[in-house]
Design a protein around this motif. Structure first.
Motif, short mmCIF file in Angstrom:
data_model
loop_
_atom_site.label_atom_id
_atom_site.label_comp_id
_atom_site.label_asym_id
_atom_site.label_seq_id
_atom_site.Cartn_x
_atom_site.Cartn_y
_atom_site.Cartn_z
N CYS A 150 13.05 64.81 47.35
CA CYS A 150 13.65 63.73 46.56
C CYS A 150 13.07 62.35 46.88
CB CYS A 150 15.17 63.69 46.79
SG CYS A 150 16.04 65.10 46.10
N THR A 151 12.40 62.24 48.01
CA THR A 151 11.90 60.93 48.44
C THR A 151 10.47 60.67 48.00
OG1 THR A 151 13.33 61.03 50.39
CG2 THR A 151 11.54 59.44 50.46
N TYR A 152 9.67 61.73 47.88
CA TYR A 152 8.26 61.56 47.56
C TYR A 152 7.88 62.34 46.30
CZ TYR A 152 8.30 60.18 52.47
OH TYR A 152 8.60 59.58 53.65
N PRO A 153 7.14 61.72 45.39
CA PRO A 153 6.67 62.47 44.20
C PRO A 153 5.51 63.37 44.56
CG PRO A 153 5.84 60.22 44.13
CD PRO A 153 6.75 60.29 45.33
N LEU A 154 5.53 64.60 44.04
CA LEU A 154 4.40 65.51 44.27
C LEU A 154 3.14 64.98 43.59
CD1 LEU A 154 6.15 68.97 43.71
CD2 LEU A 154 5.64 67.84 45.86
N ILE A 155 3.31 64.41 42.40
CA ILE A 155 2.21 63.74 41.71
C ILE A 155 2.76 62.46 41.11
CG2 ILE A 155 1.06 65.91 41.13
CD1 ILE A 155 2.07 65.55 38.26
N LYS A 156 1.87 61.53 40.82
CA LYS A 156 2.26 60.31 40.13
C LYS A 156 1.81 60.42 38.68
CE LYS A 156 2.67 57.03 43.91
NZ LYS A 156 2.28 55.68 44.41
N ALA A 157 2.79 60.65 37.80
CA ALA A 157 2.48 60.86 36.39
C ALA A 157 1.78 59.67 35.76
CB ALA A 157 3.77 61.18 35.63
N THR A 158 2.08 58.47 36.26
CA THR A 158 1.54 57.25 35.67
C THR A 158 0.19 56.85 36.25
OG1 THR A 158 2.85 55.97 37.26
CG2 THR A 158 3.82 56.34 35.09
N SER B 214 17.09 59.75 45.08
CA SER B 214 16.12 59.11 44.21
C SER B 214 15.84 60.03 43.03
CB SER B 214 14.82 58.84 44.99
OG SER B 214 14.05 60.02 45.07
N GLY B 215 15.06 59.56 42.10
CA GLY B 215 14.79 60.36 40.91
C GLY B 215 13.61 61.28 41.02
N TYR B 216 12.94 61.32 42.17
CA TYR B 216 11.72 62.11 42.26
C TYR B 216 11.98 63.61 42.29
CZ TYR B 216 9.47 57.66 43.32
OH TYR B 216 9.02 56.38 43.25
N GLY B 217 13.13 64.05 42.79
CA GLY B 217 13.41 65.47 42.91
C GLY B 217 13.35 66.19 41.58
N ARG B 218 13.97 65.62 40.54
CA ARG B 218 13.99 66.29 39.24
C ARG B 218 12.62 66.24 38.58
NH1 ARG B 218 18.26 62.61 40.92
NH2 ARG B 218 20.15 63.87 41.05
N LEU C 18 20.56 62.58 34.51
CA LEU C 18 19.86 62.53 35.79
C LEU C 18 18.67 61.58 35.73
CD1 LEU C 18 19.77 66.34 36.69
CD2 LEU C 18 21.40 64.62 37.47
N ARG C 19 18.25 61.11 36.90
CA ARG C 19 17.02 60.35 37.01
C ARG C 19 15.85 61.33 37.04
NH1 ARG C 19 18.58 56.46 42.12
NH2 ARG C 19 20.14 55.15 41.08
N ILE C 20 14.87 61.11 36.17
CA ILE C 20 13.70 61.98 36.12
C ILE C 20 12.47 61.09 36.20
CG2 ILE C 20 12.50 63.75 34.78
CD1 ILE C 20 15.17 64.35 33.43
N TRP C 21 12.00 60.87 37.42
CA TRP C 21 10.90 59.94 37.65
C TRP C 21 9.61 60.70 37.94
CZ3 TRP C 21 13.61 56.11 41.55
CH2 TRP C 21 14.65 55.44 40.88
N GLN C 22 8.50 60.11 37.47
CA GLN C 22 7.15 60.64 37.68
C GLN C 22 7.00 62.07 37.15
OE1 GLN C 22 4.73 58.85 38.31
NE2 GLN C 22 5.36 57.14 39.59
N ALA C 23 7.66 62.36 36.04
CA ALA C 23 7.48 63.65 35.38
C ALA C 23 6.34 63.52 34.38
CB ALA C 23 8.76 64.09 34.68
N ASP D 282 17.29 59.28 32.75
CA ASP D 282 16.48 58.11 33.05
C ASP D 282 15.04 58.57 33.29
OD1 ASP D 282 15.22 55.87 34.02
OD2 ASP D 282 16.44 55.69 35.83
N PHE D 283 14.12 58.22 32.36
CA PHE D 283 12.74 58.70 32.43
C PHE D 283 11.79 57.63 32.97
CE2 PHE D 283 14.34 61.73 29.26
CZ PHE D 283 13.82 62.90 29.77
N ALA D 284 12.26 56.79 33.88
CA ALA D 284 11.40 55.74 34.44
C ALA D 284 10.16 56.37 35.07
CB ALA D 284 12.16 54.94 35.47
N LYS D 285 9.00 55.78 34.80
CA LYS D 285 7.73 56.18 35.42
C LYS D 285 7.25 57.56 34.96
CE LYS D 285 9.31 53.73 39.54
NZ LYS D 285 9.67 53.86 40.96
N SER D 286 7.82 58.10 33.90
CA SER D 286 7.38 59.40 33.39
C SER D 286 6.45 59.20 32.20
CB SER D 286 8.59 60.25 32.97
OG SER D 286 9.35 60.63 34.11
#
Length: 235
Positions: free
Chosen positions: A50-58, A108-112, A134-139, A155-159
């Protein structure tokens, strides 16, 4: 910085700082180990996941592709090696999603976003998954089949999506059900093929909100209604 550099933890390249390759390999290996441990044990905390994104979509394409190769792909391989089947992996990801949804801890939103990226890489069908509220970040959602996935109030911030458009205000299926027309707040009409899902074309002629769309009985003409009560016909 001189002190850190003298300890050989970082190096300079073109005026910027980066990790020494051996340090980067060590840190990456530790991250992969923690990610895999949490996913396989379905840790209630899921701290790393949940703390770190596996990849950065942006990120730029070459950066994201490198992250997929060095991080996402090895984790997917570990899941496959330990769980043994696509069905078992899918069940595990569903349990993790439920854990993320029911957790009383602020996450954080990185988990989803991580879960969606991982499922897509493993070619797992997300049909009927519930990500509502849910927060859905960096998808990274380009090319992902999201049919019947519940994203209400998400919430699709940074996706990143296949295509960026305004909020949908109106939609209508063609009489034969093969096409979908949508009108948005930017005054644009999008024509979509339903199966397989893909964007066909965009109509631009309104300057603002499109409040209604209708097909002719033969499916050849589209009518769109603008908020100023004007109507446009599209062939």
């Amino acid at each position: 910085m001189d002190c850190i550099g003298s300890r050989s933890l970082i190096e300079t390249q073109a005026g910027s700082y980066t990790q020494q390759p051996v340090v980067m390999e060590y840190v990456t290996a530790r991250l992969l180990k923690e990610f895999a441990r949490e996913l396989l044990q379905q840790s209630s905390a899921l701290d790393f996941f949940c703390t770190y994104p596996l990849i950065k979509a942006t990120a730029k394409d070459y950066v994201r592709e490198s992250q997929i190769r060095l991080i996402l792909k090895p984790i997917a391989s570990q899941l496959d090696a330990n769980l043994g089947s696509a069905k078992a992996i899918k069940q595990q990801l569903q349990k993790i999603l439920q854990s993320l949804r029911s957790s009383a801890m602020p996450l954080s939103g990185y988990g989803r976003g991580n879960l969606i990226n991982l499922a897509h890489h493993l070619q797992i069908d997300l049909t009927n998954y519930d990500f509502s509220g849910l927060r859905i970040w960096q998808a990274y959602l380009q090319g992902v089949n999201l049919q019947q996935v519940n994203f209400a109030a998400a919430d699709f911030a940074k996706s990143v999506f296949t295509q960026t458009f305004g909020s949908i205000l109106s939609l209508a299926f063609s009489p034969d059900g093969q096409f979908l027309a949508t009108g948005d707040t930017k005054g644009e009409i999008y024509l979509w093929q339903v199966t397989p899902p893909r964007s066909l074309m965009t109509f631009q002629g309104h300057s603002n909100w499109i409040l209604s769309i209708a097909w002719s009985p033969d499916g050849i003409i589209l009518a769109s209604g603008f908020y100023d009560q004007s109507v446009k016909l599209w062939n």
